[in-house]
Scaffold this active site. Structure first.
Site, short mmCIF file in Angstrom:
data_model
loop_
_atom_site.label_atom_id
_atom_site.label_comp_id
_atom_site.label_asym_id
_atom_site.label_seq_id
_atom_site.Cartn_x
_atom_site.Cartn_y
_atom_site.Cartn_z
N HIS A 42 21.02 -27.53 -6.02
CA HIS A 42 21.11 -26.26 -6.76
C HIS A 42 22.57 -25.90 -7.01
O HIS A 42 23.45 -26.22 -6.22
CB HIS A 42 20.34 -25.11 -6.08
CG HIS A 42 20.94 -24.57 -4.83
ND1 HIS A 42 20.20 -24.28 -3.70
CD2 HIS A 42 22.21 -24.21 -4.49
CE1 HIS A 42 20.98 -23.79 -2.77
NE2 HIS A 42 22.20 -23.74 -3.22
N GLU A 45 17.40 -23.23 -8.54
CA GLU A 45 16.78 -24.15 -7.59
C GLU A 45 16.14 -25.35 -8.29
O GLU A 45 15.69 -25.24 -9.44
CB GLU A 45 15.70 -23.41 -6.79
CG GLU A 45 16.26 -22.34 -5.85
CD GLU A 45 16.89 -22.92 -4.58
OE1 GLU A 45 17.44 -24.03 -4.60
OE2 GLU A 45 16.82 -22.22 -3.54
#
Ligand code: F6R
Length: 245
Positions: free
Chosen positions: A137, A142
């Site tokens: 990330h 993410e």
């Protein structure tokens, strides 16, 4: 992509601090995109030392931070506003009114929209500093099937919550959502500088520097589409991923 391999993490921090000082000296009113997390802390110490030694002044610099946890106020000792104040802003001659960290309290959607506006206000960042998560990330974008271009609220993955639990009394205290710049916000910066160290970053860095693949499952791989990226790693990490200069 420029991959810079240094002798040590300390040398990586010196390299990046020197880059930032050079930029600020050339363009005193430049705009910096800043990051939190453990990795940049020694680099921020070097900026503080340079400022105290009169080698650089931040008095006209503007900053925008990548992200902020949802649900904790800026006064909380684990908020990213508090982190920036205590690790950098309180110790340099910057005007805090020119520093922006998203508000983690109240209306998260409105706060993300405010962050999005700050990314563009007065022009994009001259330099965006990044760390990298164990899962690749960047900011809090993410690893997932889809990524977002603009600032938004993100649900943190188990991997990120586990990694960040070291800063909290207990894992349950780690916020589960955060406001973050999107991928387009990061890629809009004129120059992107990512520092990484440690074995936990091996897979993420391998996916960033060792092949030509771009995948949402390693968000950092999107940096391959940017013309002016510096990935600064130490020899130990370079050896782990099998990178040869
Ligand atoms: C912090 C941020 C995160 C961190 C990453 C690595 O503002 O956006 O992407 O850079 O989680 O954190 P550390 O440096 O603690 O390993």
């Amino acid at each position: 992509m420029n991959v810079v391999v240094t002798k040590s993490y300390d040398e990586s921090c010196t390299y990046v601090a020197d880059m930032i000082c050079k930029l600020v000296n050339e363009k005193p009113n430049c705009k910096l995109g800043l990051a939190t997390g453990g990795t940049p802390v020694p680099m921020y110490k070097k900026l503080i030392e340079a400022n105290k030694a009169g080698k650089v002044s931040f008095k006209d610099v503007h900053t925008v931070n990548l992200d902020e946890y949802c649900g904790i106020p800026g006064t909380h000792d684990q908020s990213y506003r508090y982190f920036m104040n205590t690790n950098l802003f309180d110790h340099i001659d910057i005007d805090k009114a020119n520093t922006f960290v998203a508000n983690g309290m109240g209306d998260f959607e409105a706060n993300a929209a405010e962050l999005e506006a700050k990314v563009r206000e007065g022009g994009v960042a001259d330099l965006q500093l990044l760390g990298i998560g164990n899962n690749g990330h960047i900011a809090f974008n993410e690893a997932a099937d889809v990524l977002h271009a603009t600032a938004h609220t993100e649900t943190l993955t188990e991997s990120t919550i586990n990694a960040n639990a070291r800063f909290f009394e207990k894992k349950e205290d780690v916020p589960t959502t955060a406001i973050t710049m999107g991928m387009g916000d990061i890629l809009a910066a004129k120059c992107v500088v990512l520092i990484a160290t440690g074995a936990a970053k091996e897979n993420a860095i391998r996916g960033l520097i060792m092949d030509d693949v771009i995948t949402t499952h390693n968000p950092s791989s999107m940096l391959k589409m940017h013309e002016n990226v510096y990935v600064v790693i130490d020899e130990e990490l370079a050896n782990l991923v099998g990178y040869k200069a």
